[in-house]
Every structure is written in structure tokens, then in C-alpha cells.
Design a protein around this motif. Structure first.
Motif, short mmCIF file in Angstrom:
data_model
loop_
_atom_site.label_atom_id
_atom_site.label_comp_id
_atom_site.label_asym_id
_atom_site.label_seq_id
_atom_site.Cartn_x
_atom_site.Cartn_y
_atom_site.Cartn_z
N PRO A 64 16.87 12.66 -6.00
CA PRO A 64 16.45 12.47 -7.39
C PRO A 64 17.42 11.66 -8.24
O PRO A 64 17.01 10.83 -9.04
CB PRO A 64 16.28 13.90 -7.92
N ARG A 65 18.74 11.87 -8.05
CA ARG A 65 19.70 11.10 -8.84
C ARG A 65 19.69 9.64 -8.43
O ARG A 65 19.65 8.74 -9.28
CB ARG A 65 21.10 11.68 -8.69
N LEU A 90 13.67 4.24 -9.53
CA LEU A 90 12.69 4.34 -8.45
C LEU A 90 12.18 5.77 -8.29
O LEU A 90 11.81 6.18 -7.19
CB LEU A 90 13.30 3.86 -7.13
N SER A 91 12.16 6.54 -9.36
CA SER A 91 11.60 7.88 -9.25
C SER A 91 10.11 7.78 -8.92
O SER A 91 9.45 6.80 -9.29
CB SER A 91 11.78 8.64 -10.57
N PRO A 92 9.56 8.76 -8.21
CA PRO A 92 8.14 8.70 -7.87
C PRO A 92 7.24 8.52 -9.09
O PRO A 92 6.27 7.74 -9.04
CB PRO A 92 7.89 10.05 -7.19
N ALA A 93 7.56 9.19 -10.19
CA ALA A 93 6.72 9.05 -11.39
C ALA A 93 6.78 7.63 -11.92
O ALA A 93 5.75 7.04 -12.31
CB ALA A 93 7.19 10.04 -12.46
N ASP A 129 0.83 -1.21 0.00
CA ASP A 129 0.00 0.00 0.00
C ASP A 129 0.86 1.25 0.00
O ASP A 129 0.49 2.27 -0.59
CB ASP A 129 -0.90 0.02 1.24
N ILE A 130 2.00 1.21 0.73
CA ILE A 130 2.80 2.40 0.97
C ILE A 130 4.27 2.05 0.80
O ILE A 130 4.73 1.01 1.28
CB ILE A 130 2.56 2.95 2.39
N LEU A 131 5.02 2.91 0.13
CA LEU A 131 6.48 2.84 0.09
C LEU A 131 7.04 4.07 0.78
O LEU A 131 6.63 5.20 0.49
CB LEU A 131 6.99 2.80 -1.35
N ILE A 132 7.99 3.87 1.71
CA ILE A 132 8.71 4.96 2.35
C ILE A 132 10.14 4.94 1.81
O ILE A 132 10.83 3.92 1.92
CB ILE A 132 8.74 4.79 3.88
N THR A 133 10.58 6.03 1.22
CA THR A 133 11.91 6.10 0.64
C THR A 133 12.55 7.44 0.95
O THR A 133 11.85 8.44 1.14
CB THR A 133 11.87 5.86 -0.88
N ASP A 134 13.90 7.46 1.00
CA ASP A 134 14.58 8.73 1.25
C ASP A 134 15.69 8.98 0.22
O ASP A 134 16.61 9.76 0.48
CB ASP A 134 15.13 8.79 2.67
N ALA A 135 15.60 8.36 -0.94
CA ALA A 135 16.59 8.58 -1.99
C ALA A 135 16.35 9.92 -2.68
O ALA A 135 15.21 10.32 -2.91
CB ALA A 135 16.53 7.45 -3.02
N HIS A 146 2.96 1.04 -10.35
CA HIS A 146 2.07 0.61 -9.26
C HIS A 146 1.06 1.73 -9.00
O HIS A 146 1.23 2.52 -8.07
CB HIS A 146 2.87 0.30 -8.00
N PRO A 147 0.03 1.83 -9.80
CA PRO A 147 -0.86 3.00 -9.77
C PRO A 147 -1.55 3.25 -8.43
O PRO A 147 -1.94 4.38 -8.15
CB PRO A 147 -1.88 2.68 -10.87
N ARG A 148 -1.72 2.23 -7.60
CA ARG A 148 -2.40 2.44 -6.33
C ARG A 148 -1.44 2.67 -5.17
O ARG A 148 -1.86 2.86 -4.04
CB ARG A 148 -3.29 1.23 -6.01
N LEU A 149 -0.15 2.67 -5.45
CA LEU A 149 0.86 2.78 -4.40
C LEU A 149 0.98 4.22 -3.90
O LEU A 149 1.06 5.16 -4.69
CB LEU A 149 2.22 2.31 -4.94
N VAL A 150 0.98 4.38 -2.58
CA VAL A 150 1.30 5.66 -1.97
C VAL A 150 2.81 5.71 -1.78
O VAL A 150 3.40 4.84 -1.13
CB VAL A 150 0.59 5.83 -0.61
N VAL A 151 3.46 6.70 -2.37
CA VAL A 151 4.91 6.85 -2.29
C VAL A 151 5.22 8.01 -1.35
O VAL A 151 4.80 9.15 -1.59
CB VAL A 151 5.53 7.11 -3.67
N VAL A 152 5.92 7.73 -0.26
CA VAL A 152 6.30 8.73 0.73
C VAL A 152 7.79 8.96 0.62
O VAL A 152 8.59 8.04 0.87
CB VAL A 152 5.93 8.28 2.15
N THR A 153 8.20 10.15 0.22
CA THR A 153 9.62 10.48 0.13
C THR A 153 9.97 11.46 1.24
O THR A 153 9.26 12.45 1.46
CB THR A 153 9.97 11.10 -1.23
#
Length: 788
Positions: free
Chosen positions: A113-114, A121-124, A105-111, A130-137
């Protein structure tokens, strides 16, 4: 390692309430903020899979470590998670991560942009796959800012965001708050953002920048600079209206409001305080040297707890400097099982299930976990242009900051928030003096009020009357949530406590933000943020090495700021997962102590009692601020790797240090600091920033409120707003939704007629419209010195 035991904590049974669904969260983060965010989900019973690099997260072995060789910090941040090892830069690693994300449901990432682009693994890209994925940066400067490719931590964020410029003594170097405070605050913001994104059709990307959160916490400095032209400065603990005084066994915060001076005289009992010239607040401040020595003599003869309890009996919001040994033995914490003989639960909230188990061993994730059923949320129907919290009605009885700022955050993202005041005693922030604007009585609405109350509707109710209580019951019946931060016992006396109102609306989410929680022997104490800095243990690990504890200052009141971030996240969490009929008991003191969980675990296991360490932190050296050319000009440096240290040594002309290991740099930090200072002192701050950045050395300037106001970064990301006057903006960004400019804060009783009419007729609560002018009211006296 001595692990806390969750068995005795009220409301702390493991697992998510059966009314909610278990979320699957993937955590791909090396920084503290991302791991704290994942810890929140794991503590609440959700399935969190931590992705570690081959060989494991370096934090696993970072000192200090327990008898089992595991870092106390790793254990605290990663309890109740599962773990897998993968390298997203390899085909196998990408395949395994894709499998995890397909079920998440959720991805937490701290990478940055490069790094995100290199690992695909860019947010776009993630949202497309994964169209339903919540991406938390959670990054230093934002998901798309190239500066986020460099390392960032709380020190660097607090410096660039301006918070560090306000902590410490005025003639000494700025200080970072003890531990990793902005990392924890950013995790609270990210958790709130994840809940907002869950209520968006198809999810969203949540973009949290550490420096934005630091600036958001220091919002009052920005208002002061804009309104007065004066640049706020550090006041420390030895000047100003509120100070710390040394007791026989430690330190006490001497905190009082102007109208409490008679109680101060009674407490100290020295004739020096009875001088008629001291009756006025301005005169007391100007003549402080005539009476403060009497306070010091009095305090030196008493213990810190003795002074604290005597002051509280007189209604004075004193706090004593509690260290971690004090917390472990504290009767309030033991009564609430926050800490107990078995360890405790270190839960930041009572009322939701909370787990505090073991940290993961490597590769202990469930194999071939089935994909969960499609997520459903209790959110608004309609298109993606709808606000995430549209349709949510919140009754806001919060005052000053802790409660009121929680309501503001909810209003920013679409909730209909109704601020409830009384005509006799409105929110004191309406007339709160702006620091630095002089001591004249405030004759018009304070700009500080606008920041915490923009976007709300406003009504007045007299809850001491049956008519007023009947009106609020009608509103409760049509509302989703209620926020209050009264002194414990007030809601029961007014007939608006949770047991009463849940009979009116069984689906009500009720949030209490009290000083020390709703239960326990000290639940009725009075406090301000500075009191809680001391009582929580935060001040005991903040300050110059080997010296007195340091609070965040009355101008920051850090505990009040983070409790609003956490409180908004809790309400959005209950709304997103349909956890209705829920009572949320948040102790502001416990929440701040929770940010020190790793140090508490270390104390329980090894008996260590940490003190202030300046800006130095484990795992990074050098890690401090250094004076640049000019008045009060500083730059922060934070090196983690040998390569960064070698680059720094070459830049400052100390090449002989380049080949030395990290331990040498740590043991010889005075020599290192002298070499760095010799280089920075000869250069202006902006030149230091350019040269350090070019060399690849993690660094950040210490920005003042003026410099922050002129920095286009914060304007671009809407951390501050300018209409109708300067006010705080937003601590996060959603890629798919941009909050509109909030309506001005309501006048006292501005929406009485339309809201009462709707409540009486059984209709929906209306939005703001053309309403009668607010009625005049008698305000309480302004209270310089601090806020809540």
C-alpha cells in the motif's frame, strides 16, 4: 542457453485460438508470484509487457546463470514477454506507464500500500484513471495491509500461513517446499481472479495474499484442529501409515490403502507381512516395527523404478523419488513432449496453444501499440452485484480433492455446479476419517467433504446403464463445462469421454485432471498427492540439505491442492475468452514439475541435478527458520539486501557481520545461523516478530493450526468460514464482489428430482430448493493415510 522447443507438443502451437481475443497485460512486479502470473498469460499467447526498473530486473543476473549470463529463473519466468524500462516514481516513468495502461486489459502488480501510494498506483487510483482495467495485486498479506510493504516470499508465506508447520520431520525444523511453491500457487489464484474480474462489468481489483494461499492449501489442518482440538504436526517421511523406503538407487513412496494390504503382501513377498495380527489397519500401524524391516530389506535389493512399476501393476499408488535427471529421461514426459531431446515445452496444459520462447531483452516492447478494441466477455448481463460466473453451468464428476475442489472454486463465484455421484460408490470424501480423530469407522458425513463441495447441487446417476448415460447427455446439452479426475480410460468406457460428449454439445469445455495426463505409457497409473510429490521432482528439492527427499505429507497433498486452483482458472479462462468446444488435458504431475521450470532449464543446459537445500534459496541470505523459546516455536528470516543484513546483525549483537557482503553471509551460513539462533532461542516468538519487524528485517512466525485459527487476519479475509461448520473459504478477494456464504454441501442425490425434471423437460437447471431427503447409500470404506 538450451531453450525448450514447442514444436512437438500436442496442442502447443503459438498464439491464442482464433475464437479468443489477445489480451494486453502489463506486469509491474518484482516478486516471483507476479512474474509467474504474467508467464501464464504469455504462454497462452497474450501480449505481456514486463516493466523493469532502469538497468533491468535484478533477477536477470541472479545466480545460477547460463553461459549467456542470464539467470535460469529469469528465463523461465519471463519467456515470451516483452520488456520496457521505467521508473514509476518519475514523471517520465509515470507517463510511459500510463500509456501502457491505457491500452491494457490487465495490470499485474505486487507493490504494497505505501509503495503503491508513493507511485500513485493504488488500486482505487488505477481504476479511476482506467475504468475498464483489471488490476491484479499479489502481495504478502493483502493489498491494503501495511505488512505488505515489506518483502515476502514463499518461505515467509508458508510460515505465516501455517503450511511450513506441516512439512518436515516432527523433531526438526519446519521446511518450505522446494522452489517457490506458494508463489506459483498464488499466481494460479491470481490468474483465476483475473478471469473472474474480466467477467465483471467494467472489471475489478483482484487481491491475492501469499499467506492466504498458503493457509488455503493447508485447509485440512484447520478442519482437524476445529473438529478434534488436536494441533496437527509434521509427520515427515519416516512415521505414519505412508512412508518412504530406500531402494538400491534412491527412494520410493510406500503408499497404499487399507483394502490393498493383500497386494502389498504379494509385492514384498515376505512372510513377516502375512502375520494374522496385521489384517487390520490400526493393528498394522501399531505393529509397524514388526514388519517394516522386511520392507526395507526387500526394497534395498531393487531399483526405485523396478519397485514403482511392480507396485503399479498391482494397482498400488506408489511413487518413486524422481530427480531432475530422471525427469529429463522419463518416458512419460518424452512421449508427451513435456521434455524431449530438443528441450520440450514445459507446458502446464495440453489442449490450449502454449508458447515457450525466449525471455525479453530490455526495451523490446512494440512502440506505439494501438489500443485494442473494447473487450467483450461471455459473462452475465446485469449489474455489478451479479456473481462473475453467474449463468455458467458445470457438471462436476470430480472426487475427493483435485476435481471436487475445482468445482467448489467455481461455485464460490456464481457457477451452478452439479455434483454427479453414483449410489453404489459416492465420493469417498463423504466418509473420510478426520486425521487425529481416532480409527473408528466414520458414521456421519466427514467435515472434509463440506470444504470441497459446499455450494453445489447434487445428483446421482448410474453411468454404467444406458439410462444413466442418456441422463448425463441431456445435462451436457445444457451445460458449459465438465470436470473429471477419473483414472485414464474410465470416461471412455462409460461413454462420457470428450469425443462422445462434444457431439452432444459442441461448446462444452471439458477438463480432465489426471495423474499423468491422457496420453503416454504411464497415463493409466494410480497416484495420490504424495505419489506426485515424488514423481514430479518436487520432493527431490524439498528436504533437509543433503538428505532424503521430503514430500508435502498425506495431510497436505500439495499437488491436489494446486491442480484445483489451476483447473478453476482454466475453465474461467475458456469461459471469459469464449474458447468453447475445448478439451483441457492437465497432468497433475506435469503441473507440479512446471513449478520447477527454472531448475529443469538449468539441468538441460548445465547438467546440474539439485538436491534438497533446506530453507535456503538463491538471492536471499540468511533464509531459514530459527527456534524460539518454547516447544516447537520457530520464526523465519529472509534477507535480500545489505541493509536488511546490517539491521539484523545490529539487532542480534553481531555488528561485525554488518559490513560483510552477501557472499560472505552465504559462505559462512553456519556461523550466521548460530548467531541468529542464539538470539531467537532466548525470546518468545512474538517478541522476535516485534523486534525483527521494528528493525526492518523480513520475517514471519511459523504458525500452527491453532495460532492460525486465532489470527484475525484469516477470519477477516474469509480464508476460513464457520457456517454451518468450519470449512475452507476463499483464496482471493475481489474489491467489487464478496461471495455469499455457500450453501451446505449436498446430500447424496439431494437434487435428483428437480434437476432430472428440468433436464427431461428441456428447462434450465434450477437452483437449490426444498427437495426430498437423500436416500441411504453404501459407502466405500474410509481410507486413512492420504487423500486426492
Amino acid at each position: 542457453m538450451n531453450r525448450p522447443d514447442a514444436a512437438n507438443r500436442p496442442g502447443a502451437a503459438g498464439g491464442v485460438d482464433g475464437r479468443g481475443s489477445v489480451l494486453r497485460v502489463v506486469e509491474l512486479a518484482e516478486g516471483v508470484a507476479g512474474q509467474v502470473c504474467g508467464r501464464l498469460f504469455a504462454g497462452l499467447g497474450h501480449a505481456v509487457t514486463k516493466c523493469e526498473p532502469p538497468g533491468g530486473d535484478p533477477l536477470r543476473t541472479r545466480e545460477p546463470v547460463g553461459a549467456d549470463g542470464l539467470s535460469y529463473t529469469f528465463a523461465a519466468l519471463n519467456a515470451d514477454k516483452r520488456s520496457v524500462q521505467l521508473d514509476p516514481s518519475t514523471p517520465d516513468g509515470r507517463d510511459r506507464l500510463a500509456e501502457l495502461l491505457a491500452a491494457a486489459d490487465i495490470l499485474i502488480t505486487d507493490a504494497g500500500p505505501r509503495g503503491s501510494a508513493e507511485a500513485d498506483l493504488s488500486p482505487a487510483r488505477l481504476r479511476a484513471a482506467h475504468p475498464r482495467l483489471v488490476v491484479v495485486t499479489i502481495t504478502p498479506y493483502g493489498a491494503t495491509d501495511p505488512r505488505s510493504d515489506m518483502y515476502g516470499d514463499s518461505l515467509l508465506a508458508e510460515c505465516y500461513g501455517g503450511l511450513a508447520a506441516m512439512v518436515g520431520e516432527p523433531d526438526r525444523r519446519p521446511l518450505s517446499l522446494g522452489g517457490e511453491q506458494v508463489a506459483h500457487a498464488a499466481a494460479f489464484v491470481a490468474f483465476y481472479g483475473a478471469m473472474l474480474a474480466l467477467r465483471r462489468p467494467g472489471g475489478d481489483v483482484v487481491d491475492v495474499a501469499l499467506c492466504d494461499v498458503a493457509a488455503y492449501i493447508d485447509w485440512k489442518s484447520d478442519i482437524v484442529y476445529t473438529e478434534t482440538g488436536q494441533i496437527p504436526v509434521r509427520t515427515g517421511t519416516s512415521i505414519g501409515r505412508w512412508r518412504t523406503v530406500e531402494a538400491a538407487d534412491g527412494w520410493v513412496g510406500f503408499i497404499f490403502q487399507p483394502e490393498q494390504w493383500d497386494s502389498v503382501i504379494t509385492l514384498v513377498g515376505d512372510p513377516a507381512l502375512e502375520d494374522p495380527r496385521l489384517r487390520g489397519d490400526k493393528e498394522r500401524f501399531e505393529l509397524v516395527d514388526s514388519w517394516w524391516p522386511a520392507v526395507e530389506r526387500w526394497a534395498a535389493q531393487r531399483t526405485k523404478r523396478e519397485i514403482y512399476h511392480a507396485a503399479q501393476r498391482l494397482g498400488l499408488p506408489f511413487g518413486y523419488g524422481a530427480d531432475l535427471a530422471d525427469l529429463a529421461a522419463d518416458p512419460q514426459y518424452r512421449a508427451r513432449s513435456f521434455i524431449s531431446d530438443g528441450g520440450g515445452t514445459l507446458a502446464p496444459v495440453v489442449g490450449l496453444p502454449w508458447r515457450f520462447g525466449e525471455p525479453p531483452s530490455l526495451d523490446d516492447a512494440e512502440p506505439d501499440a494501438p489500443r485494442p478494441a473494447p473487450r467483450t466477455v461471455d459473462g452475465p448481463a446485469g449489474g455489478r452485484d451479479r456473481a462473475p460466473l453467474a449463468g455458467l453451468v458445470v457438471l462436476d464428476l470430480g472426487t475427493i480433492t483435485a476435481g471436487a475442489a475445482t468445482g467448489r472454486l467455481l461455485a464460490d463465484y456464481g457457477a451452478t455446479v452439479i455434483k454427479i455421484e453414483t449410489m453404489e460408490r459416492p465420493d469417498a470424501f463423504r466418509v473420510w476419517p478426520v486425521p487425529g480423530a481416532g480409527d473408528a469407522e466414520v458414521m456421519e458425513e466427514s467435515p472434509l467433504f463440506e470444504s470441497n463441495n459446499a455450494g453445489k447441487l447434487g445428483i446421482t446417476l448410474d453411468l454404467k446403464t444406458e439410462a444413466g448415460r442418456a441422463e448425463i447427455r441431456r445435462l451436457v446439452a445444457r451445460s458449459d463445462a465438465l470436470i473429471e479426475n477419473f483414472t485414464v480410460g474410465v470416461t471412455r468406457r462409460l461413454g462420457i469421454d470428450f469425443p462422445t460428449l462434444i457431439e452432444v454439445n459442441p461448446r462444452l469445455i471439458y477438463l480432465s485432471l489426471s495423474s499423468q495426463g491422457q496420453s503416454g505409457p504411464e497415463s493409466g497409473t494410480r497416484s495420490y498427492g504424495s505419489s506426485l510429490d515424488l514423481l514430479s521432482g518436487l520432493a527431490s528439492v524439498t528436504g533437509y540439505a543433503g538428505e532424503r527427499p521430503m514430500w508435502s505429507s498425506a495431510d497436505i497433498n500439495y499437488p491436489d491442492q494446486i491442480v484445483s486452483l489451476f483447473g478453476a482458472g482454466l475453465i474461467a479462462y475458456c469461459a471469459a475468452l469464449d474458447l468453447r468446444g475445448t478439451y483441457l488435458d492437465v497432468s497433475q504431475r506435469e503441473l507440479v514439475s512446471w513449478t520447477l521450470a527454472d531448475r529443469i532449464i538449468e539441468h538441460l543446459a548445465a547438467g546440474t541435478v539439485p538436491g534438497p537445500s533446506g530453507n535456503r534459496r538463491p538471492g536471499s541470505t540468511p533464509h531459514d527458520v530459527y527456534r524460539c523459546d518454547g516447544d516447537d516455536q520457530w520464526i523465519a528470516v529472509a534477507c535480500r539486501t545489505d541493509a536488511e543484513r546490517a539491521a539484523l546483525a545490529a539487532l542480534i549483537g553481531a555488528g561485525r557481520m554488518a559490513g560483510e557482503p552477501a557472499r560472505w553471509w552465504e559462505e559462512n551460513h553456519r556461523e550466521v545461523d548460530a548467531a541468529i539462533s542464539a538470539w531467537t532461542r532466548r525470546r518468545p516468538k512474538d517478541e522476535c516478530v516485534r523486534e525483527l519487524t521494528r528493525a526492518g528485517v523480513p520475517s514471519a512466525p511459523v504458525q500452527s493450526a491453532r495460532e492460525r485459527a486465532e489470527d484475525p487476519h484469516f477470519r477477516r479475509r474469509r480464508v476460513f468460514l464457520d457456517e454451518p461448520r468450519r470449512q475452507k473459504g476463499f483464496p482471493l478477494r475481489l474489491f467489487g464482489y464478496e461471495p455469499p456464504q455457500p450453501r451446505p454441501a449436498p446430500g447424496l442425490g439431494q437434487h435428483d428430482a428437480e434437476i432430472r425434471g428440468a433436464a427431461l423437460s428441456g428447462g434450465h437447471v434450477p437452483g437449490a430448493g426444498d427437495v426430498p431427503a437423500p436416500r441411504p447409500a453404501e459407502f466405500p470404506s474410509p481410507r486413512p493415510g492420504g487423500s486426492k
